[in-house]
Design a protein around this motif. Structure first.
Motif, PDB file in Angstrom:
ATOM      1  N   SER A   1     -79.726  14.511  37.729  1.00 12.15           N
ATOM      2  CA  SER A   1     -80.217  15.691  37.642  1.00 12.15           C
ATOM      3  C   SER A   1     -80.139  16.127  39.247  1.00 12.15           C
ATOM      4  CB  SER A   1     -81.768  15.790  37.555  1.00 12.15           C
ATOM      5  OG  SER A   1     -82.362  14.507  37.840  1.00 12.15           O
ATOM      6  N   ASN A   2     -79.959  17.407  39.157  1.00 12.91           N
ATOM      7  CA  ASN A   2     -79.781  18.312  40.482  1.00 12.91           C
ATOM      8  C   ASN A   2     -80.510  19.328  40.468  1.00 12.91           C
ATOM      9  OD1 ASN A   2     -78.694  19.867  42.615  1.00 12.91           O
ATOM     10  ND2 ASN A   2     -76.473  19.459  42.122  1.00 12.91           N
ATOM     11  N   PHE A   3     -81.938  19.365  40.557  1.00 13.25           N
ATOM     12  CA  PHE A   3     -82.815  20.446  40.123  1.00 13.25           C
ATOM     13  C   PHE A   3     -82.693  21.532  41.295  1.00 13.25           C
ATOM     14  CE2 PHE A   3     -84.842  16.952  37.628  1.00 13.25           C
ATOM     15  CZ  PHE A   3     -84.773  17.871  36.413  1.00 13.25           C
ATOM     16  N   ALA A   4     -82.231  21.245  42.304  1.00 10.52           N
ATOM     17  CA  ALA A   4     -81.912  22.225  43.521  1.00 10.52           C
ATOM     18  C   ALA A   4     -81.039  23.383  42.810  1.00 10.52           C
ATOM     19  CB  ALA A   4     -81.480  21.767  44.660  1.00 10.52           C
ATOM     20  N   LEU A   5     -80.129  22.861  42.275  1.00  6.36           N
ATOM     21  CA  LEU A   5     -78.973  23.899  41.831  1.00  6.36           C
ATOM     22  C   LEU A   5     -79.425  24.318  40.278  1.00  6.36           C
ATOM     23  CD1 LEU A   5     -75.870  24.969  41.245  1.00  6.36           C
ATOM     24  CD2 LEU A   5     -75.459  22.712  40.057  1.00  6.36           C
ATOM     25  N   TYR A   6     -80.140  23.490  39.485  1.00  3.34           N
ATOM     26  CA  TYR A   6     -80.512  24.170  38.137  1.00  3.34           C
ATOM     27  C   TYR A   6     -81.999  25.255  38.458  1.00  3.34           C
ATOM     28  CZ  TYR A   6     -78.930  19.727  36.801  1.00  3.34           C
ATOM     29  OH  TYR A   6     -77.994  18.459  36.538  1.00  3.34           O
ATOM     30  N   GLY A   7     -82.647  25.177  39.578  1.00  3.54           N
ATOM     31  CA  GLY A   7     -83.661  25.998  39.722  1.00  3.54           C
ATOM     32  C   GLY A   7     -83.072  27.136  40.196  1.00  3.54           C
ATOM     33  N   ASP A   8     -81.972  27.269  41.014  1.00  2.78           N
ATOM     34  CA  ASP A   8     -81.376  28.548  41.685  1.00  2.78           C
ATOM     35  C   ASP A   8     -80.504  29.051  40.585  1.00  2.78           C
ATOM     36  OD1 ASP A   8     -80.686  30.117  44.034  1.00  2.78           O
ATOM     37  OD2 ASP A   8     -78.666  29.399  43.561  1.00  2.78           O
ATOM     38  N   MET A   9     -80.026  28.579  39.783  1.00  3.81           N
ATOM     39  CA  MET A   9     -79.230  29.053  38.766  1.00  3.81           C
ATOM     40  C   MET A   9     -79.975  29.910  37.774  1.00  3.81           C
ATOM     41  SD  MET A   9     -76.046  28.631  39.431  1.00  3.81           S
ATOM     42  CE  MET A   9     -75.151  29.069  37.833  1.00  3.81           C
ATOM     43  N   SER A  10     -81.027  29.063  37.398  1.00  2.00           N
ATOM     44  CA  SER A  10     -82.156  29.827  36.754  1.00  2.00           C
ATOM     45  C   SER A  10     -82.772  31.114  37.302  1.00  2.00           C
ATOM     46  CB  SER A  10     -83.194  29.129  36.593  1.00  2.00           C
ATOM     47  OG  SER A  10     -84.321  29.517  35.829  1.00  2.00           O
TER      48      SER A  10
ATOM     49  N   SER B   1     -74.333  16.101  41.676  1.00  2.00           N
ATOM     50  CA  SER B   1     -73.384  17.165  42.127  1.00  2.00           C
ATOM     51  C   SER B   1     -74.025  17.786  43.342  1.00  2.00           C
ATOM     52  CB  SER B   1     -73.091  17.969  40.971  1.00  2.00           C
ATOM     53  OG  SER B   1     -74.228  18.436  40.340  1.00  2.00           O
ATOM     54  N   PRO B   2     -73.006  18.270  44.094  1.00  2.00           N
ATOM     55  CA  PRO B   2     -73.499  18.943  45.402  1.00  2.00           C
ATOM     56  C   PRO B   2     -74.437  20.160  45.030  1.00  2.00           C
ATOM     57  CG  PRO B   2     -71.027  18.879  45.388  1.00  2.00           C
ATOM     58  CD  PRO B   2     -71.647  18.337  43.978  1.00  2.00           C
ATOM     59  N   ARG B   3     -75.388  20.411  45.932  1.00  2.00           N
ATOM     60  CA  ARG B   3     -76.252  21.549  45.784  1.00  2.00           C
ATOM     61  C   ARG B   3     -75.588  22.795  46.200  1.00  2.00           C
ATOM     62  NH1 ARG B   3     -80.818  18.275  49.072  1.00  2.00           N
ATOM     63  NH2 ARG B   3     -78.782  17.804  49.978  1.00  2.00           N
ATOM     64  N   TYR B   4     -74.627  23.136  45.379  1.00  2.00           N
ATOM     65  CA  TYR B   4     -73.647  24.272  45.629  1.00  2.00           C
ATOM     66  C   TYR B   4     -74.377  25.549  46.313  1.00  2.00           C
ATOM     67  CZ  TYR B   4     -70.596  21.550  42.864  1.00  2.00           C
ATOM     68  OH  TYR B   4     -69.819  20.620  42.295  1.00  2.00           O
ATOM     69  N   THR B   5     -75.605  25.846  45.619  1.00  2.00           N
ATOM     70  CA  THR B   5     -75.963  27.464  45.996  1.00  2.00           C
ATOM     71  C   THR B   5     -77.199  27.418  46.815  1.00  2.00           C
ATOM     72  OG1 THR B   5     -77.378  27.293  44.012  1.00  2.00           O
ATOM     73  CG2 THR B   5     -74.986  28.014  43.566  1.00  2.00           C
ATOM     74  N   THR B   6     -77.877  26.136  47.475  1.00  2.47           N
ATOM     75  CA  THR B   6     -78.891  26.092  48.340  1.00  2.47           C
ATOM     76  C   THR B   6     -78.801  25.533  49.523  1.00  2.47           C
ATOM     77  OG1 THR B   6     -79.552  24.317  46.897  1.00  2.47           O
ATOM     78  CG2 THR B   6     -80.585  26.562  45.972  1.00  2.47           C
ATOM     79  N   ASN B   7     -77.568  25.091  49.536  1.00  2.00           N
ATOM     80  CA  ASN B   7     -77.458  24.148  50.634  1.00  2.00           C
ATOM     81  C   ASN B   7     -76.234  24.316  51.590  1.00  2.00           C
ATOM     82  OD1 ASN B   7     -77.095  21.817  52.622  1.00  2.00           O
ATOM     83  ND2 ASN B   7     -78.656  20.787  51.734  1.00  2.00           N
ATOM     84  N   TRP B   8     -76.205  24.739  52.872  1.00  2.00           N
ATOM     85  CA  TRP B   8     -75.144  25.071  53.539  1.00  2.00           C
ATOM     86  C   TRP B   8     -73.804  24.022  53.729  1.00  2.00           C
ATOM     87  CZ3 TRP B   8     -74.388  30.170  54.107  1.00  2.00           C
ATOM     88  CH2 TRP B   8     -75.476  30.673  54.130  1.00  2.00           C
ATOM     89  N   ASP B   9     -74.416  22.821  53.727  1.00  2.00           N
ATOM     90  CA  ASP B   9     -73.415  21.832  53.843  1.00  2.00           C
ATOM     91  C   ASP B   9     -72.893  21.515  52.670  1.00  2.00           C
ATOM     92  OD1 ASP B   9     -74.229  21.749  56.486  1.00  2.00           O
ATOM     93  OD2 ASP B   9     -75.715  20.216  56.156  1.00  2.00           O
ATOM     94  N   GLU B  10     -73.272  22.070  51.486  1.00  2.00           N
ATOM     95  CA  GLU B  10     -72.848  21.645  50.112  1.00  2.00           C
ATOM     96  C   GLU B  10     -72.125  22.842  49.582  1.00  2.00           C
ATOM     97  OE1 GLU B  10     -75.529  19.347  48.083  1.00  2.00           O
ATOM     98  OE2 GLU B  10     -76.215  18.278  50.113  1.00  2.00           O
ATOM     99  N   LEU B  11     -71.785  23.783  50.179  1.00  2.00           N
ATOM    100  CA  LEU B  11     -71.131  25.064  49.564  1.00  2.00           C
ATOM    101  C   LEU B  11     -69.682  24.658  48.841  1.00  2.00           C
ATOM    102  CD1 LEU B  11     -71.704  28.036  52.263  1.00  2.00           C
ATOM    103  CD2 LEU B  11     -72.974  27.382  50.144  1.00  2.00           C
ATOM    104  N   PRO B  12     -69.492  25.138  47.672  1.00  2.00           N
ATOM    105  CA  PRO B  12     -68.330  24.749  47.002  1.00  2.00           C
ATOM    106  C   PRO B  12     -67.185  25.382  48.045  1.00  2.00           C
ATOM    107  CG  PRO B  12     -69.412  26.709  45.963  1.00  2.00           C
ATOM    108  CD  PRO B  12     -70.370  26.074  47.134  1.00  2.00           C
ATOM    109  N   GLU B  13     -66.140  24.532  48.230  1.00  2.00           N
ATOM    110  CA  GLU B  13     -64.806  25.333  49.106  1.00  2.00           C
ATOM    111  C   GLU B  13     -63.832  25.846  48.283  1.00  2.00           C
ATOM    112  OE1 GLU B  13     -64.216  22.187  51.971  1.00  2.00           O
ATOM    113  OE2 GLU B  13     -66.449  22.479  52.699  1.00  2.00           O
ATOM    114  N   CYS B  14     -63.618  24.932  47.251  1.00  2.00           N
ATOM    115  CA  CYS B  14     -62.438  25.203  46.382  1.00  2.00           C
ATOM    116  C   CYS B  14     -62.815  25.077  44.781  1.00  2.00           C
ATOM    117  CB  CYS B  14     -61.230  24.386  46.801  1.00  2.00           C
ATOM    118  SG  CYS B  14     -59.976  24.431  45.398  1.00  2.00           S
TER     119      CYS B  14
END
Length: 420
Positions: free
Chosen positions: A72-81, A403-416
């Motif tokens: 689970s990746n609640f950082a991601l789900y919370g932000d998407m929510s 999975s990476p915390r794409y939307t809440t962590n600078w180091d894990e932004l999607p690059e491609c």
DNA sequence: TCTGGGGTCCTAGGACCC
DNA sequence: TCTGGGGTCCTAGGACCC
């Protein structure tokens, strides 16, 4: 009129937004410590995965069907929510965020307009802006909106939006009692035993009889099926009444040293949450127990409740209270599996001090907590922490496939985003 | 070997009051 | 032989939700 917007397979959909190649494949998301299945894509639902299935019991089917397994990746789900809810609010100001993946919308403000058309526009906007598919149900009560939503999810021809028609009987007749919002496992079993199998059956039952045999909530639910409003939109969430922080251990805990660190960590997180919501707690409950499933190891379960005088949200006070209550209950020779701290009797009002409290000390604690929160907020959670929470890894979660915390962590932004 | 983590509300029954 | 009538508050347990 009410609408209920509910994200389809929310956690699975969040994973897919950033990994579109997962589209069409069976996918499950696991609970903390990679224990149970807590979310499923449609494909894995079709394979028979149930919420709560321990994943280690599903190994064969995972391998056989190449099921994608994610921690689970609640950082991601919370932000998407948050993004989904923000979009919903553009279409109506009267929104109740009911859970991480659903919201009730009061439609009366849009009176005279075509509700279904507006909801279709909203659905399209959410899909375009967040990538999350949503289903919408429209009805005269929240219970009917829920029911319509269920219908929309089950019937493709609705294209994600369904309304309860003027005469709802046909729709109620094809809804099983188990699928009614507010009717859970026990009650549906009891209802079926007396020959009540569908929503229409329940709606036709005598009001007082339902109240006597079940309770007043069941009665209100039945009345809502008939179109009488009992549950309204609650926009400003009521002040919470309890706060619980607990977790299963990745590995069984056999020393007081480790257990105390876990309890101190839970106490810390609970206190932080409390301060965040400007509350103080009057009562603290602490517990720990061995595995509920292991049949061979000796079992033990301990819990204690203490009063916090005066009511507080100061981390070290709460840690101390929790550890003092837990220590005498500690017993050697058990493999503990879970521990937690619950704060009860929460209030925001002025605190009644005892005769011997020192206002100076309290002021000092308050400044200290403000500083602690400021540091941890700017430099990362846990930067400053109490020694009692320790340095062992007892609190570390097993999360092998997050999975990476794409939307809440600078180091894990999607690059491609391949495939987009 | 391995089984989540939060919440809310209602009811019955007991203790207590007059 | 026969023992009232009205309340409140608290708690544990059980139901439900996501």
């Amino acid at each position: 009129m009410y609408a209920l917007a509910d994200c389809n397979n929310f956690y699975a959909s969040c994973e897919r937004v950033f990994e579109p190649h997962l589209e069409g494949k069976p996918l499950v998301v696991l609970s903390n410590n990679d224990g149970c299945v807590i979310a499923r894509s449609q494909e894995s639902k079709d394979l028979g995965f149930k919420v709560g299935d321990p994943i280690f019991k599903c190994k064969d089917i995972v391998r056989k069907h190449n099921v994608i397994v994610r921690s689970s990746n609640f950082a991601l789900y919370g932000d998407m929510s948050r993004r989904v809810m923000q979009t919903i609010r553009l279409f109506s100001p009267d929104v109740e965020v009911y859970s991480i993946d659903e919201a009730f919308i009061e439609l009366d403000g849009l009176a005279g307009r075509n509700y279904e058309k507006i909801m279709r526009q909203m659905r399209a906007a959410i899909l375009q802006w967040t990538g999350i598919p949503v289903s919408v149900g429209i009805g005269h009560t929240k219970t009917l909106a829920k029911l319509a939503n269920h219908y929309a999810k089950k019937h493709i021809e609705t294209r994600g939006v369904a309304s309860i028609p003027k005469n709802a009987d046909a729709m109620l007749r094809c809804t099983e009692v188990d699928d009614i919002w507010g009717i859970g496992r026990k009650w549906s079993e009891k209802l079926r035993n007396i020959g009540v199998n569908t929503a229409l059956d329940l709606a036709s039952m005598d009001k007082e009889n339902i109240r006597r045999s079940f309770n007043i909530i069941a009665m209100k639910t039945a009345m809502e099926l008939r179109g009488h409003t009992y549950f309204r939109i609650e926009q400003a969430p009521e002040q919470r009444k309890t706060l619980l922080r607990s977790r299963s251990f990745g590995k069984p805990v056999e020393s007081w040293h480790e257990l105390s660190e876990a309890i101190a960590s839970h106490a810390t997180r609970a206190s932080e949450k409390l301060r965040n919501e400007n509350l103080v707690a009057k009562v603290l409950h602490v517990f720990f127990h061995t595995s509920l499933f292991n049949r061979t190891d000796p079992r033990n379960s301990a819990h204690a409740t203490v009063e916090l005088i005066p009511p507080t949200n100061v981390t070290h006070t709460i840690i101390k209270a929790a550890l003092n209550a837990a220590k005498p209950m500690w017993k050697c020779g058990f493999r503990y599996k879970r521990a937690g701290v619950q704060l009860i009797d929460l209030s925001s009002g002025p605190v009644q001090c005892s005769l011997f409290d020192s206002p100076e000390e309290q002021e000092k604690d308050k400044r200290m907590m403000a500083l602690l929160d400021a540091v941890n907020s700017s430099m990362g959670a846990g930067t400053l922490h109490f020694a009692a929470t320790g340095f062992t890894k007892v609190m570390q979660m097993k999360q092998l496939q997050r999975s990476p915390r794409y939307t809440t962590n600078w180091d894990e932004l999607p690059e491609c985003l391949c495939g987009l």
